[in-house]
Design an enzyme around this catalytic site. Sequence first.
Site, short mmCIF file in Angstrom:
data_model
loop_
_atom_site.label_atom_id
_atom_site.label_comp_id
_atom_site.label_asym_id
_atom_site.label_seq_id
_atom_site.Cartn_x
_atom_site.Cartn_y
_atom_site.Cartn_z
N GLY A 10 0.79 -1.23 0.00
CA GLY A 10 0.00 0.00 0.00
C GLY A 10 0.82 1.27 0.00
O GLY A 10 0.34 2.31 -0.45
N GLU A 11 2.05 1.22 0.48
CA GLU A 11 2.85 2.44 0.59
C GLU A 11 3.40 2.85 -0.77
O GLU A 11 3.88 2.00 -1.54
CB GLU A 11 3.99 2.21 1.57
N ALA A 12 3.37 4.13 -1.03
CA ALA A 12 3.83 4.65 -2.33
C ALA A 12 5.31 4.41 -2.54
O ALA A 12 5.75 4.11 -3.66
CB ALA A 12 3.52 6.15 -2.43
N ILE A 61 5.83 0.86 -3.61
CA ILE A 61 5.39 0.70 -5.00
C ILE A 61 6.42 1.27 -5.95
O ILE A 61 6.75 0.69 -6.99
CB ILE A 61 4.02 1.38 -5.21
#
Length: 1390
Positions: free
Chosen positions: A628-630, A633
């Site tokens: 979920g963390e940018a 990603i």
Amino acid sequence: MDARQANILVGESAAVVAAMRQNAKWATVPRYAEEDPLFNKFKTLRKRILNWTEWSEMRPDVFLEPFLDIVRSVETSGPITGTALSSIHVLLTENMLVGTDEKEAKESMHKIVNAVTHCRFEATDPASDEIVLSKILQVLLACISCPSGKLLSDDDVCNVIQACYRIGHQNGKSGSLLQQLSKNTLAEVTKTIFKRIRDIHDISKQEAAEGGAPTTASAAPTTAPAAGTTSGEEKLGNGVGVTPEVEDGKGSKAEEEDVGSSPAGGSKPEGEEGTSSSSPAEAERVAQVAESKPYGITCLVEVFAFLTSLVAIEDEVDSEESCLFGLSMIRVALDAGLADFSLFPELMNVIRDDLMSNMMRIALIPNLAVLSTVCSIAFLLYTHLRSFLRLQFEAFVSYVLLRISDGGYVSYEQQEIALESLVAFSRHPTFMVDLYANLDCSVDRDNVFEAVCNLLSKNTFPVNSQLASTHLLSLEGLLAIFNNLLERSKQQLEFNPPEYKDPAECTDSIWQPPPPSDFATWAEKMKYKKYLKRRIDVGVDHFNRDPKKGFQFLQSINLLPQELTAESVAKFLYTARGLSKNAVGELLGDPKEFYLKVLDTFVNLFDFKGLSFDHAIRLYLESFFLPGEAQKIGRILEAFSKRYYAQCPGIFASADAAYVLSYSLLMLHTDQHNDQVKKKMTVEEFIRNNRKINEGEDLPEEMLVDLYQSIATHEIRIQADGNKSGMSHAQWVDVVKRSASPEGILVSCTMQPVFDSDMFAMIWGPTIASISVVFDQAEDESIVQYTIDGFLSVAHLASVLHFCDAIDNLVISLCKFITTLNPKANESEAFIEDSKAMLALVTMFCIVNQYGDCVRSGWRSVVDCILKLHRLHLLPEKVTDMEEVRNTLRHSNSRSFSKNSNLQTTILQSVSNFLSFDSGKPKEEVKSPEMEEAEKRIATYIESCHIEEIFTESKFLEAESLGCLVSALIWSAGETPKGIANSEEEEERALLCLDLLISTTIKNRDRFHLLWSDTFNHLKSIIDSAALLSPLVEKAVFGLLRICQRLVPYKEDVADELLRSLSLILKLDAKVADILAAQLFSELLHLVKGSPDRIQTEFCWKTFSAILRVGAHHLEASPAGFEILEVFVKGAEINGENLVPLLEAVLAFIEGHAGGEDQSMKAMNQLMSVVSKVQSWPKSDALFSQWIKAVNVAKHACTDSRPQVRNHACVMLQQILLSSYSMGHTGEQWGEVMKDVVLTTVNTLVTSVKKRKQQEYPEMDKTARIAVLMLSKVFLQFLPSLAGLECFTDIWLELLSILDVATSCSGESEELAEAVPEALKNMILVMAGDGILRPDWCDAKKNINLWNVTWQRARSTSPNLEPGMLEAHGVAAGGGGVAAAATATSTGGT
């Protein structure tokens, strides 16, 4: 051309001319006007034929040109064109081109195909036009199938295929005759060209060997589209014309139009002329054809790709029809080419990619015919081309067959078709083993075989419904797998289950397929891979709960190195199946340095070469869930971008551009597929957002549009492992790519049973459950029999592979159907309704009798069934009355059969109904002849189970199985506290189990030690707790004796252990023992007579002695007991171990009153026999101690209350002592005998007389007399040994004292009055004669003058005893006169 062919040519030209003259256009009069060129060509041809002397020199194009001009001409009507086409067909079928120059033949065949495929004619009526079109199809087929057809070029064949297809698809009338004819023609054309695959391959090899270019390259038309292309203008057929032949940049009119532009579809306008065949463009084209080579692989690939493209789905109705047609054509091609497809990689590429992909997609549409055809083609592909389609078949089975067979969202009919296909695959000898070996055993592939078996098993269970065809098909599939395993098992001579261990160290080979090798080596390596895969699955399970624990477990079994490396972890995350994709994503996004290296290594395992950016990013992102963390990603996408940029140069200017675009695609994906986003991004906005990202330059707009459409249309779906809802296009592209490598090769397994054991271990449980549920639900006789055959097949295979758990499960499953066999009335009625129980019973016993070696825990269920049959009085007499246990009860305690005659009749009737499958018939109250016959038949039916053979043939069972059988009998007998069952039913159960246990033990005499511990403990538990007599206690006692009787004589090495067990008899309650004593001693006598020499140990002798001592006092048992004693004394070798027990037994019988005085006196005779044997022992220090024990028995008997016994005992004691003097005992020992035995015994007897115990001991004076005389004789016998002893004074003084007491009783007993003086007189005379008794005989230590004491005592005994009597008898005091003394002694008697 010969004369016959020339005549045919004349006739055909005349037919065409006649057809032309019937047309108004050529029917003008007068005929002297200038005629039409078409007429002139036929007239010229006729003249040439009639004037030709050498017909063989005629060129084919000369006699073909008039006919072809008619076909090309747009001025001719349908009938004229049809006649010309018929003539061409005749010329082709008559082989008019055979024998001509190959170059000319090529040109002629090209002209024919070109003319026919561009045929034009004036429209008349639809029926006539269809006739012409049908003749076109006829000619095209003849072109391909005639001998000269192999000379056609690639373009010509493609034109034929196109024409045949378009004729059938231009009308729009589905199912019309012309359409069906078109399809049939196309099928024949396809069949003909694909039959030549092998020939084309041989030609290609020959050309390559000769140094020329192979057919694959030389025959390729310059305008042919690539195989597998899908663009409309380049694809062959599908409503699009052939590639036009160009002249000066313009297509000729005749070649720009299709065959499909017939009158039925709209003819050319009037006045438009066809192009002459002699045009420069055509001449140039013909010249090219003449130089080209015959059609080859390029043509076949083009045609096959075209047929494959027909299978793609475009719209709902037409696409399904097109799919069916395409599938039928593909089937024709495959049937024709068979395994020859594998000769050309180009064809295999089409099959691997387009064909399998299209088939997997269309199989899911709700069209039964499509699904059925797809399955049949898949089976054909497996049969002939499986070695090249490993990954494709994994996908097909997983995403098509299993998905549809599961029946979750498809119709019942679709599920049925898929199951039928699975059954067909299962029946193939190698399909399932191929799946298991190539997929289930591979670390990086799914367990497809296991999934198939689980699905089939699940589908056999009816859920709230009756048994349906899908259930039966699923069972059929499972049994088909078993039948193949069974067939292969015939080659297996010995089963040795392998033992695999964890690797000694972690290596890369764990995650890689084994290198190529011979099949046996490869198979062993794959089996080890399967072992590792199971271990990895355990690690995956740990990983999904806690990645750290998962790594620790894998490290503990050396599947990961002790010190984790980025390479090992990445390989695990990339290869292992079933990993939590959330956990994988979190690890890959972890910012720690180690996991950054893992991420780089992980992405480098992907091969993006040749993949579009869309396919590559889909393949990458579908392998895990993005965190979920940018930042995470970003790291994940950055790693992907670098890898893609490195492997696909030329698309992006830098890796940063790929990174920006990948992030942009991810945002687009979220925008397009998130329901919360109301305003969706347009393609223009997407393009605008990605301007100048390629190092300041724009990416191609076409590329961005394609990416937008792909992402917007197809969501990136990340499936959890095990979810087979569908395969994404990116995954399929990866499959196709892998298929081209060695990873795509399927190693076909032979008929050797290498993997059968592992496969059987995986499926036997679900299969038995499936057979059981179908057996339970089935009502049809054939289905019931089918399930019975299934049970037997599973049992046979389990025995071959030695899977005891499977046999146990099978037996237990069958026994569950017999639970209604219960003597209670209501449950018996239930059994009548469920008469299938009898068939299950017979099947179960058949399995047990045949494969009993493999039965373990199942024996409990078997014994339970036997007990239930016994309670219903259906158990054959052979089982209840075995020879080994016959007459082990004094009286039969079994219930009378007549008590349950009604119940038996009812049960037999129900079974009879089952056998006739007519249980619904009303029952007759009175037995009819048919019913009596049925009862006999049922009895025979149960007899055929051969239940008794389970026990009579148990000696052939394996040791472990036999032990389990014995344990089952003991367990089924139940607990019987105090030897008494709680009910009659429990007692019968315990009795039968005991009977069977005893019988089994006796039958297995060679394996006695295996069974005896359990058997003995069971008997002991019954006998020890017996407080009252019961049939069970009685049977336990006599069963124990029966075992001893049978085994003791046979097995010397077990005799001692068996005889030791007889000590249980001593633990019987006194009341119980008293009742059983007579028969007990009778059985013991039988045992002893059969093996008198087997009793050897002291414990056994003590046991028998104790038993005999009890029997000696029992009125009924005493005779048999004494006979046992006689056998022992006569037959046994007396030694130190058995002497005392025998003496104790002898004494018991001497003292026992049960056998009377005669038996007691006989017992004393046995004592004498014992002493005689002891006397023969070699001299030793222990000899006296043993001998004295026997003497003490006689001494003890001398005080018996019975006069005859007492008197006889004294005589026996005298005989024993006198006969034993030669044994060589020392003087001290004889002195001990004199004091402890002789003097003590005589003193006791004399004292009894003095105390006047006549009532207690009648006639004691007579006994005392005998004792006194015995004393005299023994003393005189022992005198030489006693005289020198220090204790001789004591002995002599005690002797005189005893005689004094006896003298004191002489007044009351005449016997003593005579015997005592005489005895003393004899002793004095002998002692005087031996020089012992003399005037100076004194004991200095005791200061006693023995001479005086002796004569004092003598005078008190009798006044006549004076020293002077010595002279009277010629004996001098102090010596001499020994002879006279001896004479005097001999005058005395007993």
